[in-house]
Design an enzyme around this catalytic site. Structure first.
Site, short mmCIF file in Angstrom:
data_model
loop_
_atom_site.label_atom_id
_atom_site.label_comp_id
_atom_site.label_asym_id
_atom_site.label_seq_id
_atom_site.Cartn_x
_atom_site.Cartn_y
_atom_site.Cartn_z
N ASP A 10 3.28 4.91 -2.63
CA ASP A 10 3.11 3.65 -3.35
C ASP A 10 3.92 2.57 -2.64
O ASP A 10 4.84 2.88 -1.88
CB ASP A 10 3.58 3.79 -4.81
CG ASP A 10 3.26 2.54 -5.61
OD1 ASP A 10 2.07 2.23 -5.77
OD2 ASP A 10 4.20 1.84 -6.05
N SER A 11 3.59 1.32 -2.95
CA SER A 11 4.35 0.21 -2.36
C SER A 11 5.79 0.18 -2.89
O SER A 11 6.65 -0.43 -2.28
CB SER A 11 3.65 -1.10 -2.67
OG SER A 11 3.48 -1.23 -4.07
N TYR A 42 3.21 -5.45 -2.30
CA TYR A 42 2.11 -5.54 -1.35
C TYR A 42 1.01 -6.48 -1.88
O TYR A 42 0.24 -7.03 -1.12
CB TYR A 42 1.45 -4.17 -1.17
CG TYR A 42 2.14 -3.18 -0.25
CD1 TYR A 42 3.47 -3.33 0.14
CD2 TYR A 42 1.44 -2.08 0.22
CE1 TYR A 42 4.07 -2.41 0.98
CE2 TYR A 42 2.04 -1.15 1.06
CZ TYR A 42 3.35 -1.32 1.44
OH TYR A 42 3.93 -0.39 2.27
N GLY A 43 0.95 -6.57 -3.19
CA GLY A 43 -0.19 -7.21 -3.85
C GLY A 43 -0.45 -8.66 -3.52
O GLY A 43 -1.53 -9.18 -3.77
N CYS A 73 -1.14 3.65 -4.97
CA CYS A 73 -1.19 2.19 -5.05
C CYS A 73 -2.63 1.69 -4.93
O CYS A 73 -3.33 2.00 -3.97
CB CYS A 73 -0.34 1.63 -3.91
SG CYS A 73 -0.24 -0.14 -3.86
N GLU A 153 8.82 -4.19 -13.40
CA GLU A 153 9.98 -3.82 -12.56
C GLU A 153 11.28 -4.17 -13.28
O GLU A 153 12.30 -3.51 -13.10
CB GLU A 153 9.91 -4.56 -11.22
CG GLU A 153 8.72 -4.18 -10.38
CD GLU A 153 9.06 -3.25 -9.22
OE1 GLU A 153 10.22 -3.17 -8.83
OE2 GLU A 153 8.11 -2.59 -8.72
N CYS A 183 -3.61 -1.19 -11.31
CA CYS A 183 -2.33 -1.35 -10.64
C CYS A 183 -1.38 -0.33 -11.26
O CYS A 183 -1.39 -0.12 -12.47
CB CYS A 183 -1.79 -2.77 -10.85
SG CYS A 183 -0.11 -3.00 -10.27
N THR A 184 -0.58 0.30 -10.41
CA THR A 184 0.28 1.39 -10.88
C THR A 184 1.28 0.96 -11.96
O THR A 184 1.78 1.80 -12.70
CB THR A 184 1.08 1.97 -9.70
OG1 THR A 184 1.66 0.87 -8.99
CG2 THR A 184 0.20 2.77 -8.79
N HIS A 185 1.61 -0.32 -11.99
CA HIS A 185 2.60 -0.80 -12.96
C HIS A 185 2.03 -0.95 -14.37
O HIS A 185 2.76 -0.91 -15.35
CB HIS A 185 3.15 -2.17 -12.54
CG HIS A 185 4.08 -2.10 -11.36
ND1 HIS A 185 3.65 -1.70 -10.12
CD2 HIS A 185 5.40 -2.36 -11.25
CE1 HIS A 185 4.68 -1.74 -9.30
NE2 HIS A 185 5.75 -2.13 -9.95
N1 DGL Z 1 1.53 -0.54 -6.63
C1 DGL Z 1 0.73 -1.71 -6.54
C2 DGL Z 1 -0.71 -1.41 -7.02
O1 DGL Z 1 -1.00 -0.40 -7.62
C3 DGL Z 1 1.30 -2.91 -7.23
C4 DGL Z 1 2.61 -3.44 -6.73
C5 DGL Z 1 2.57 -4.27 -5.47
O2 DGL Z 1 2.13 -5.43 -5.51
O3 DGL Z 1 3.03 -3.77 -4.46
O4 DGL Z 1 -1.59 -2.19 -6.76
#
Ligand code: DGL
Length: 250
Positions: A10-11, A42-43, A73, A153, A183-185
């Site tokens: 994941d990022s 990363y997004g 991610c 976060e 998105c994982t969050h």
């Molecule tokens: N983990 C990223 C996703 O699932 C979100 C967080 C990021 O922007 O890096 O898209």
């Protein structure tokens, strides 16, 4: 093929929400988690930067002799997956196709209103929209809700701040029948999101979707012992471990 030792990339810490579902299966002997915490998020980055970071992450996993790598991610699944698959000698599985298949298993009406949430990069990639369209779903709405990432976060899973943020993104939307938490969050705020829409929409979660996918396409065997987990990060692995304790009760 039976994947026993798998990687999860994941990022940052978000992929822990996917790791939780993978752990709950009790099907893996070992899971190696790597978060690119030095470069998250990363997004909001470009396709090229995301693809390059993804390839570097693949390089990180080289020494582990993996059976399979889960790209938890969504953003990497949108922009980095192809390059990773080309360069790996084991399967690399993203979460977008599993998410769409999970939705397909639950909603058959092609007119159902589906809301896709994700980072700016995931939504701009159009991948969820194209795949859903290909599967026949025509009533789609996609919304980049990047502000949810820093809120999660920060440990903001409910309350006024999140309420205002949801209002900002959702106030003009019609109530959807299903929401893809792309998105994982977002699983961390799934109660709040569901509540906002009167708990009516079906929620599709990357962690649940990838488990369904692996169960369908691979032969998973019960692990003989408790799954061994190792955490790695490009910066401050302590933060990943601390968040894992909080989110996974691990
Ligand atoms: N983990 C990223 C996703 O699932 C979100 C967080 C990021 O922007 O890096 O898209």
């Amino acid at each position: 093929m039976t994947p026993k030792r798998i990687g999860v990339f994941d990022s940052g810490v978000g992929g822990l929400s996917v790791l939780k579902n993978l752990l709950e299966t009790k099907k893996f002997q070992e899971i190696i988690y790597y978060g690119d915490t030095a470069r998250v998020p990363y997004g909001t980055r470009s396709r090229e930067v995301i693809a390059n970071c993804s390839l570097e992450a693949l390089g990180f996993f080289k020494k582990f002799d993996l059976d399979l790598l889960v790209v938890a991610c969504n953003t990497v699944s949108a922009y980095g997956l192809e390059a990773m698959q080309k360069n790996a000698n084991y399967p690399v599985v993203g979460v977008i196709e599993p998410g769409v298949l999970a939705l397909q298993n639950k909603i058959s009406n092609p007119q159902a209103k589906i809301l896709i949430l994700g980072t700016k990069a995931t939504i701009t990639s159009n991948l969820y929209q194209e795949l859903l369209n290909y599967k026949g779903y025509k009533n789609l709405e996609a919304k980049a809700t990047s502000l949810f990432v820093p809120l999660v976060e920060e440990g903001v899973f409910s309350g006024k701040l999140l309420g205002e943020c949801m209002d900002y993104y959702f106030k003009d939307l019609q109530k959807p029948e299903a929401i893809i938490l792309g998105c994982t969050h977002f699983p961390l705020i799934k109660e709040a999101i569901s509540n906002y829409f009167n708990n009516e929409p079906l929620l599709i979660h990357s962690g649940e979707a990838i488990v369904e996918y692996l169960e369908k396409f691979y032969i998973l065997e019960n692990a003989k012992q408790q799954t061994k987990i190792s955490f790695f990060a490009s910066d401050s692995v302590e933060k990943v471990e601390k968040t894992a304790k909080l989110w996974l009760k691990y």
